[in-house]
Design a protein around this motif. Structure first.
Motif, PDB file in Angstrom:
ATOM      1  N   ARG A  85     -10.355  13.239   3.084  1.00  0.00           N
ATOM      2  CA  ARG A  85      -9.001  12.779   3.413  1.00  0.00           C
ATOM      3  C   ARG A  85      -8.982  11.264   3.636  1.00  0.00           C
ATOM      4  O   ARG A  85      -9.742  10.739   4.451  1.00  0.00           O
ATOM      5  N   VAL A  86      -8.116  10.572   2.923  1.00  0.00           N
ATOM      6  CA  VAL A  86      -7.941   9.128   3.085  1.00  0.00           C
ATOM      7  C   VAL A  86      -6.915   8.903   4.192  1.00  0.00           C
ATOM      8  O   VAL A  86      -5.794   9.413   4.103  1.00  0.00           O
ATOM      9  N   PRO A  87      -7.268   8.177   5.255  1.00  0.00           N
ATOM     10  CA  PRO A  87      -6.341   8.021   6.386  1.00  0.00           C
ATOM     11  C   PRO A  87      -5.064   7.286   5.989  1.00  0.00           C
ATOM     12  O   PRO A  87      -5.075   6.418   5.119  1.00  0.00           O
ATOM     13  N   GLN A  88      -3.977   7.631   6.644  1.00  0.00           N
ATOM     14  CA  GLN A  88      -2.694   6.991   6.354  1.00  0.00           C
ATOM     15  C   GLN A  88      -2.740   5.486   6.582  1.00  0.00           C
ATOM     16  O   GLN A  88      -2.080   4.726   5.876  1.00  0.00           O
ATOM     17  N   GLY A  89      -3.515   5.035   7.563  1.00  0.00           N
ATOM     18  CA  GLY A  89      -3.572   3.614   7.874  1.00  0.00           C
ATOM     19  C   GLY A  89      -4.530   2.818   7.023  1.00  0.00           C
ATOM     20  O   GLY A  89      -4.796   1.647   7.323  1.00  0.00           O
ATOM     21  N   ARG A  90      -5.079   3.431   5.962  1.00  0.00           N
ATOM     22  CA  ARG A  90      -6.072   2.742   5.131  1.00  0.00           C
ATOM     23  C   ARG A  90      -5.468   1.550   4.388  1.00  0.00           C
ATOM     24  O   ARG A  90      -6.138   0.558   4.133  1.00  0.00           O
ATOM     25  N   PHE A  91      -4.180   1.593   4.063  1.00  0.00           N
ATOM     26  CA  PHE A  91      -3.575   0.572   3.208  1.00  0.00           C
ATOM     27  C   PHE A  91      -2.653  -0.346   3.998  1.00  0.00           C
ATOM     28  O   PHE A  91      -1.845   0.110   4.802  1.00  0.00           O
ATOM     29  N   GLN A  92      -2.791  -1.649   3.753  1.00  0.00           N
ATOM     30  CA  GLN A  92      -1.906  -2.638   4.344  1.00  0.00           C
ATOM     31  C   GLN A  92      -0.836  -2.977   3.307  1.00  0.00           C
ATOM     32  O   GLN A  92      -1.098  -3.641   2.313  1.00  0.00           O
ATOM     33  N   PHE A  93       0.375  -2.501   3.536  1.00  0.00           N
ATOM     34  CA  PHE A  93       1.415  -2.655   2.535  1.00  0.00           C
ATOM     35  C   PHE A  93       1.780  -4.126   2.331  1.00  0.00           C
ATOM     36  O   PHE A  93       1.838  -4.904   3.290  1.00  0.00           O
ATOM     37  N   PRO A  94       2.053  -4.512   1.090  1.00  0.00           N
ATOM     38  CA  PRO A  94       2.322  -5.924   0.796  1.00  0.00           C
ATOM     39  C   PRO A  94       3.699  -6.391   1.248  1.00  0.00           C
ATOM     40  O   PRO A  94       3.977  -7.578   1.246  1.00  0.00           O
ATOM     41  N   ILE A  95       4.590  -5.447   1.604  1.00  0.00           N
ATOM     42  CA  ILE A  95       5.911  -5.815   2.101  1.00  0.00           C
ATOM     43  C   ILE A  95       6.178  -5.064   3.386  1.00  0.00           C
ATOM     44  O   ILE A  95       5.611  -4.012   3.633  1.00  0.00           O
ATOM     45  N   ASP A  96       7.032  -5.616   4.213  1.00  0.00           N
ATOM     46  CA  ASP A  96       7.385  -4.984   5.476  1.00  0.00           C
ATOM     47  C   ASP A  96       8.248  -3.755   5.195  1.00  0.00           C
ATOM     48  O   ASP A  96       9.177  -3.802   4.387  1.00  0.00           O
ATOM     49  N   ALA A  97       7.952  -2.669   5.873  1.00  0.00           N
ATOM     50  CA  ALA A  97       8.713  -1.435   5.661  1.00  0.00           C
ATOM     51  C   ALA A  97      10.187  -1.596   6.044  1.00  0.00           C
ATOM     52  O   ALA A  97      11.031  -0.825   5.603  1.00  0.00           O
TER      53      ALA A  97
END
Length: 368
Positions: A85-97
């Motif tokens: 399982r890849v954790p949800q917090g693994r990726f730093q999104f390039p734009i603000d949600a």
């Protein structure tokens, strides 16, 4: 303590890399192997080997999860169980949600493609979630102020640098019909505008991601008071074509069907029955006389996988398709159901109100 013969093998870096290369492409494979000894860890953590591992498994990438984005929400939802399982917090999104001026267009080969309005100017953003690399592209002149759809794909394995990518935009034009344009990261430029006539007009379906089958991308085209169509863009030949749907499909209810890869290869369709109790898998065939037509390949009995109580009284409809793993995502009032169409394995995912799902199929080694 390892036997001397095994120790000798582990001292041979070339042999170790060939052994590791044949591990399954699950996220836990390389981390587990690297924990055995220093020799394995040295090879597994080498960037050059990571590249070879990714290319070697480019035709059987696992489905890690999916990205969703709509309104003020952007997130990754994993689908694998631990330890993969890849954790949800693994990726730093390039734009603000909280930036409401973006829309996800597609996800393929480890890239995400987004349309974003930045300082009153629309631009395209190609993002690699694992290394965080961002590529901002200006929209070509022929697509400015038009409704269009897009897809991103990586260069074919073994052909040049696989870090290069292409972006394909497709739209409709009153004068020219269907139009397409391709961006190459290798040249850093958009190509020439490609067009084909389209009687009766129409627009590319905004909520149906493109599907890659062989060397061609397929998108749904919806038309007022006329049957829907499939747009085919051959990436290699840089050509466009318009294909009819199977005659039995109700083109006004596109949430019940989707383009897909057919059993055994080629263009296919998946459609849901009115009751949601079954799914029909269609395949595009060419006769000896060169005439193209649709045939019903097989039927999947969904009632045997999804109980009536889980389906609730809400109709199932197709909310996503993982083209490489042949997985269809079905939404209902009680949750989202992930069905692998080959093995008929079934899994229930958390309920979400977002209907733009972009499956993330990629090779990833966690924790090395």
């Amino acid at each position: 303590m390892l036997p001397s013969s095994a120790a000798a093998v582990l001292e041979d870096g070339d042999l170790v890399s060939e052994i590791l290369l044949r591990l399954p492409p699950q996220p836990s494979s390389l981390p587990r192997a690297s924990a055995v000894c220093k020799s394995l860890r040295t090879v597994a953590s080498d960037p050059g080997f990571s590249r070879r591992f990714r290319i070697h498994h480019s035709r059987n990438r696992p489905l890690l999860g999916f990205f969703m984005g709509a309104g003020d929400e952007l997130r990754f939802e994993p689908t694998l169980d631990p330890p993969n399982r890849v954790p949800q917090g693994r990726f730093q999104f390039p734009i603000d949600a909280s930036d409401r001026s973006f829309m996800l267009l597609g996800c393929r080969h480890g890239f995400l493609l987004m349309l974003r309005t930045f300082q009153e100017t629309e631009e395209l953003l190609v993002w690699d979630p694992f290394n965080g690399h961002e590529h901002r592209l200006a929209i070509p002149p022929g697509f400015a102020e038009k409704t269009f759809h897009g897809a991103v794909l990586r260069a074919a394995p073994g052909v040049g640098d696989t870090d290069h990518f292409q972006v394909v935009l497709v739209s409709t034009d009153v004068q020219q019909g269907v139009v397409a344009c391709v961006y190459s990261s290798e040249t850093g430029e958009w190509g020439n505008l490609i067009a084909t006539p389209l009687p009766s007009g129409g627009v590319i379906h905004p909520n149906k991601p493109a599907v890659l089958v062989g060397d061609s991308l397929y998108m749904l085209l919806i038309r007022l008071e006329a049957p829907a169509r499939i747009i085919e863009f051959d990436v290699g030949r840089q050509s466009l074509a318009v294909i009819p749907l199977p005659a039995s499909l109700d083109s006004e209810h596109s949430r019940f069907y989707s383009v897909m890869r057919a059993d055994g290869g080629g263009l296919g369709m998946v459609s849901l029955s009115a009751s949601g109790g079954s799914a029909q898998l269609w395949k595009r065939k060419t006769s000896f006389e060169g005439v193209d037509s649709w045939m019903l390949a097989r039927t999947v009995e969904l009632d045997k996988l999804i109980s009536h109580s889980l389906k609730s009284q809400c109709c199932l409809h197709i909310t996503g398709l993982a083209e490489e793993n042949n997985v269809v995502f079905l939404w209902s009032g009680f949750g989202v159901f992930m069905v692998q169409l080959d093995s008929l394995q079934f899994k229930r995912l958390p309920l979400t109100t977002m209907h733009r799902w972009h499956p993330f199929e990629s090779v990833y080694a966690a924790g090395i």
